[in-house]
Design an enzyme around this catalytic site. Structure first.
Site, PDB file in Angstrom:
ATOM      1  N   GLU A 270       0.849  -1.212   0.000  1.00 56.46           N
ATOM      2  CA  GLU A 270       0.000   0.000   0.000  1.00 56.46           C
ATOM      3  C   GLU A 270       0.878   1.253   0.000  1.00 56.46           C
ATOM      4  O   GLU A 270       0.565   2.236  -0.662  1.00 56.46           O
ATOM      5  CB  GLU A 270      -0.946   0.016   1.204  1.00 56.46           C
ATOM      6  CG  GLU A 270      -1.839  -1.218   1.342  1.00 56.46           C
ATOM      7  CD  GLU A 270      -2.547  -1.654   0.075  1.00 56.46           C
ATOM      8  OE1 GLU A 270      -2.882  -0.797  -0.759  1.00 56.46           O
ATOM      9  OE2 GLU A 270      -2.768  -2.880  -0.092  1.00 56.46           O
TER      10      GLU A 270
ATOM     11  N   HIS B 190       2.184   2.016  -3.451  1.00 59.78           N
ATOM     12  CA  HIS B 190       1.154   2.588  -4.339  1.00 59.78           C
ATOM     13  C   HIS B 190       1.212   4.118  -4.358  1.00 59.78           C
ATOM     14  O   HIS B 190       0.710   4.732  -5.300  1.00 59.78           O
ATOM     15  CB  HIS B 190      -0.243   2.182  -3.861  1.00 59.78           C
ATOM     16  CG  HIS B 190      -0.790   0.944  -4.521  1.00 59.78           C
ATOM     17  ND1 HIS B 190      -0.707   0.711  -5.875  1.00 59.78           N
ATOM     18  CD2 HIS B 190      -1.482  -0.109  -4.012  1.00 59.78           C
ATOM     19  CE1 HIS B 190      -1.311  -0.443  -6.161  1.00 59.78           C
ATOM     20  NE2 HIS B 190      -1.776  -0.959  -5.055  1.00 59.78           N
TER      21      HIS B 190
HETATM   22  N1  B3K Z   1      -6.191  -1.336  -4.528  1.00 64.48           N
HETATM   23  C1  B3K Z   1      -6.797  -2.125  -3.490  1.00 64.48           C
HETATM   24  C2  B3K Z   1      -7.836  -3.063  -3.971  1.00 64.48           C
HETATM   25  C3  B3K Z   1      -9.187  -2.518  -4.094  1.00 64.48           C
HETATM   26  C4  B3K Z   1     -10.174  -3.615  -4.352  1.00 64.48           C
HETATM   27  C5  B3K Z   1     -11.465  -3.209  -4.872  1.00 64.48           C
HETATM   28  N2  B3K Z   1     -12.378  -4.310  -4.989  1.00 64.48           N
HETATM   29  C6  B3K Z   1      -5.789  -2.900  -2.730  1.00 64.48           C
HETATM   30  C7  B3K Z   1      -4.464  -3.042  -3.351  1.00 64.48           C
HETATM   31  O1  B3K Z   1      -4.263  -3.679  -4.348  1.00 64.48           O
HETATM   32  O2  B3K Z   1      -3.560  -2.429  -2.853  1.00 64.48           O
HETATM   33 ZN    ZN Z   2      -2.480  -2.869  -4.915  1.00 61.19          ZN
END
Ligand code: B3K
Ligand code: ZN
Length: 851
Positions: free
Chosen positions: A295, A298
């Site tokens: 996370e 990201h």
């Molecule tokens: N981006 C989110 C996932 C969201 C899911 C939606 N159903 C977690 C991740 O991949 O970091």
């Molecule tokens: Zn992700």
């Protein structure tokens, strides 16, 4: 557009309008929660174009343009406004009921706290909006709530807070970075707070906060340490620094996925935050480090540069999984981490590719976006990034990343933009490589070879086909890592070959004696390898291959072959037996003091039934399960002394690696001889950590030892108030291979610690049954399928996203016998005829029953 109609990548159009800024005023008041959203909207298309906004599941109170109420058309899934001026203020008031929201998308309540989940399309459940990732707006958020919710959080920086009348208070947040709506987040609740700080490389202080349910402060430390490690690692390995002054993580009990990377305010499933050694295993600790890292990473790969549309999801997910895998490798054992990543592809992604939901890492058509957060988009996506890394090398790859950010910081872009940056920065031609984004299905790479002893010449022919993508599929650019080993085990040749043709022959001259090829080392491409290895060759590779991963790969090939040979014997009504050379090779691993204990554990954890199923086109499941069991029991019986020695030696060591090996050995020992239950009982009673306690339980459960029920009862009474630990107990219940398993699961649905509303519980008891209890889920009488179907019917209303996720094994029927296939299809037909089938399930059921 009907709610069940597919959207296609080829139909992508830039938005007609954009929203440059939005002020959200959220008044949290239980069932009467009110949201006033004031957006600055700008028309990009021609005059006269109507404004279409996405919206779902809210009560719409009013719509104003520049302060004046306007007419609008409401339709299923949205709102249409008459043509408007070039720029205007749009005020929309909506009413929400977060308490009734069991789908856990949009604004909902988790154990008394308000929280949000907006990816992929949850923001449209908070207000009507251009809920698509290529509309980037600046957010200011005012939250008002009762003071019984002391923490009021949103993205960015806190700019104001204060007291109000009637026991209420407010907080205002401003996020300086324009972002797509899916990164919006809001939390209101009462938490314990762990605080720390990180000083960035350029000397800025970043405040770090981890919010956990009251009483759990002592379990937040590992997440915080992981966050600091991730921040430092992204600076040193990728030259990327954090960009806000605050980074918050909130852990909630009710969460559909692992975690969510909302800008500056991550929301996490408690499973990926809370840990101490009493209640969490070594794997849990590792999972937390990896998800916290994911996370955090990201923030650059996803948030600063985001996706143009949801078909491009792998742009951020494939890349960020690759980054989190590299992080884990750099923090611990590269080989063990690589093996775990390979297993996800071989066990789960190959199955997806072979089933009705097969899709390229960039899907071309989607009904429900939540169905595409898949092992294909994430994990195969990461393998595609890894292949680029292999082709470009670390330095070239880093140059590509730098150019990617130079070009696209602050933009919403496509997977093509990423590949172009990699190509332009490195000079490596990636034109053919782009095919990896287009094709569904697992390529099959077949290798044949010959050795001319007189000429000292070795020829290797590599051919590729993709049965799912079909005859016309263009050949892929495959980085094929090859090592040739001489008879004495020395490496004669080691290189990554560029395989680009449908069939190619590579010639190696000047070899004094025959070589053993180590093919596709390190799983250098996500393909199925077909090569007729002899037992001698595999044993040679297990001993001498240059990398630990290649040695593990050889062990998988060897044991798989042993299982399939016994399946063939059963088919001929012959007695099963195990080649002594296979036993010797495994004994050699147990005795090899140069091998890392965690590697030995990986080798003992032989391929699951699911992984074996993926190696063939059709399977007689009963014979496969019997043959696999036979191989484990034979192997364990033949190596009992060595296993016992390994078990004892590793019992005295306090390390993750030693625990992994000790527990793997214990499982095998219990398979041979019930007398070893004394070891189980002693380990369980003496365990000073969850890894050892659970290791003992797993062994007892796997072998259905006489003391199994008693240990399970002790564990339950010790942990019944700790939901994350009860998940482990539910999983064990779901995985036991006994005839009574389904009845027991059924009655456990009434357990005080179980709730159909909580995704972690549902995944542990029901999802795990279908995914991991192959024998009971695929019972010949169909009881497993029907049980699953009944659960899905119930979950369809409560939480369709979780239902669609755990139904996966029910649609992957193609390899099974006709009778099982028919029963699985009959179950899917029951779902198909439901009047209110959610889109998530609809898409999977329709695709499964299509032909
Ligand atoms: N981006 C989110 C996932 C969201 C899911 C939606 N159903 C977690 C991740 O991949 O970091
Ligand atoms: Zn992700």
């Amino acid at each position: 557009m009907s709610q069940t109609e597919a959207k296609h990548l080829k139909d992508y159009r830039a938005p007609d309008f954009t929203i440059e800024s939005i002020a959200l005023d959220v008044n949290l008041a239980g069932k009467a929660t009110k949201v006033v959203a004031t957006s600055r909207v700008r028309r990009l298309a021609d005059e006269g174009t109507p404004l279409l906004l996405d919206g779902d599941g809210m009560q719409l109170e009013s719509v104003k343009v520049d302060g004046t109420a306007v007419e609008y058309d409401q339709f299923e899934g949205g709102l249409r406004l008459a043509p408007a001026p070039l720029e205007f203020d749009l005020e929309i008031v909506t009413l929400l009921d977060p308490e009734a929201n069991t789908s856990l998308e949009g604004l909902y309540m988790s154990d008394g706290a308000y929280c949000t989940q907006c990816e992929a399309e949850g923001f449209r459940r908070i207000t009507y909006f251009l809920d698509r990732p290529d509309v980037l707006a600046k957010y200011t958020v005012r939250i008002e709530a009762d003071k019984s919710f002391p923490f009021l959080l949103s993205n960015g920086n806190l700019i104001e807070q204060g007291e109000l009348d009637n026991g209420r208070h407010f907080a205002c947040w401003e996020d300086p970075f324009p972002k797509p709506s899916y990164l919006f987040a809001l939390v209101a609740g009462d938490f314990d707070l762990l605080e720390d700080k990180f000083v960035t490389r350029s000397g800025r202080d970043v405040k770090l906060q981890v919010f956990v349910d009251k009483g759990n402060l002592g379990k937040a430390g590992h997440a915080m340490e992981s966050l600091k490690k991730a921040m430092a690692w992204d600076e040193s390995r990728f030259d990327l620094e954090y960009d806000l002054d605050i980074y918050m993580i909130v852990a909630v009990d009710f969460f559909n996925m692992g975690a969510m990377e909302n800008k500056g305010l991550n929301i996490f499933n408690t499973k990926y935050v809370l840990a101490d050694s009493d209640s969490a295993t070594d794997d849990d600790f590792h999972g937390i480090e990896s998800v916290v890292g994911h996370e955090y990473f990201h923030n650059w790969t996803g948030n600063r540069v985001t996706c143009r549309d949801w078909f491009q999801l792998s742009l951020k997910e494939g890349l960020t999984v690759f980054r989190d895998q590299e992080f884990s490798a750099d923090m611990g054992s590269p080989a063990v981490n690589r093996i775990q990543a390979i297993k996800v592809i071989q066990n789960q992604q190959f199955a997806e590719d072979a089933g009705p939901m097969a899709h390229p890492i960039r899907p071309q058509s989607v009904i429900e976006m939540n169905n595409f957060y898949t092992v294909t988009v994430y994990n195969k996506g990461a393998e595609v990034i890894r292949m680029m890394h292999t082709l470009l090398g670390e330095a070239g790859f880093q140059k590509g990343m730098k150019l990617y950010f130079e070009r696209h910081d602050g933009q919403a872009v496509t997977c093509d933009d990423f590949v172009s940056a990699m190509q332009d920065a490195s000079g490596v031609d990636l034109a053919q490589f782009r095919q990896w984004y287009e094709q569904a299905g697992t390529p099959v790479v077949t290798v044949t070879d010959s050795f001319d002893a007189v000429a000292g010449r070795y020829e290797l022919t590599i051919s590729q086909e993709n049965p799912v993508a079909g005859e016309n599929a263009k050949p892929l650019h495959i980085p094929f890592d090859l090592e040739l080993l001489g008879a004495d085990g020395t490496s004669v040749f080691s290189k990554v070959l560029d395989v680009k043709q449908k069939q190619e022959t590579f010639v190696f001259e000047g070899l004094g004696s025959e070589v053993v090829p180590s093919l596709l080392q390190n799983f250098s491409a996500p393909v199925k390898l077909k090569y007729d290895y002899s037992v001698e060759q595999m044993v040679h590779l297990m001993r001498h291959a240059g990398s630990e991963v290649a040695r593990w790969e050889a062990s998988v090939a060897l044991i798989s072959q042993a299982v399939w040979q016994n399946v063939a014997r059963l088919q001929q009504s012959e007695a099963m037996h195990l080649d002594p050379r296979v036993v010797d090779a495994f004994r050699g691993v147990l005795l090899d003091s140069n091998l890392d204990a965690a590697m030995v554990a990986e080798i003992l954890n032989i391929p699951s039934a699911q992984a074996l199923v993926e190696q063939v086109d059709k399977v007689d499941l009963d014979l496969l399960l019997a043959a696999r069991e036979f191989v484990i029991e034979e192997m364990a019986a033949s190596c009992e002394d060595e296993l016992l020695a390994v078990y004892r030696a590793n019992s005295f060591e306090d390390s993750v690696q030693a625990r992994a090996l000790k527990n793997a050995a214990l499982v095998w020992l219990c398979q041979v001889n019930e007398d070893h239950q004394a070891l189980v009982s002693a380990q369980f009673e003496a365990a000073s950590n969850m890894t050892d306690a659970l290791g003992a339980l797993v062994a007892a459960n796997r072998a259905s030892l006489p003391l199994r029920d008693q240990l399970m009862a002790e564990f339950e009474s010790r942990w019944k108030e700790t939901p994350l630990v009860m998940d482990k107990w539910f999983m064990l219940q779901a995985m036991q291979d006994t005839d009574t398993c389904i009845d027991r699961i059924q009655s456990l649905r009434g357990h005080a610690a179980f709730s159909m509303n909580n995704p972690n519980r549902v995944r542990s008891l029901i999802g795990c049954f279908a995914a991991a209890n192959t024998a009971q889920f695929h019972r010949a009488d169909g009881k497993g399928y029907q049980f699953m179907t009944d659960c899905l019917k119930e979950l369809n209303k409560l939480n369709p996203q979780v239902a669609a996720r755990i139904m996966t094994p029910l649609i992957q029927f193609a390899k099974f016998d006709d009778s099982r296939q028919q029963m699985m299809k009959d179950c899917l037909k029951q779902l198909q005829t439901m009047p209110d089938l959610a889109r998530d399930l609809y898409e999977k059921v329709e695709r499964a029953l299509q032909d």
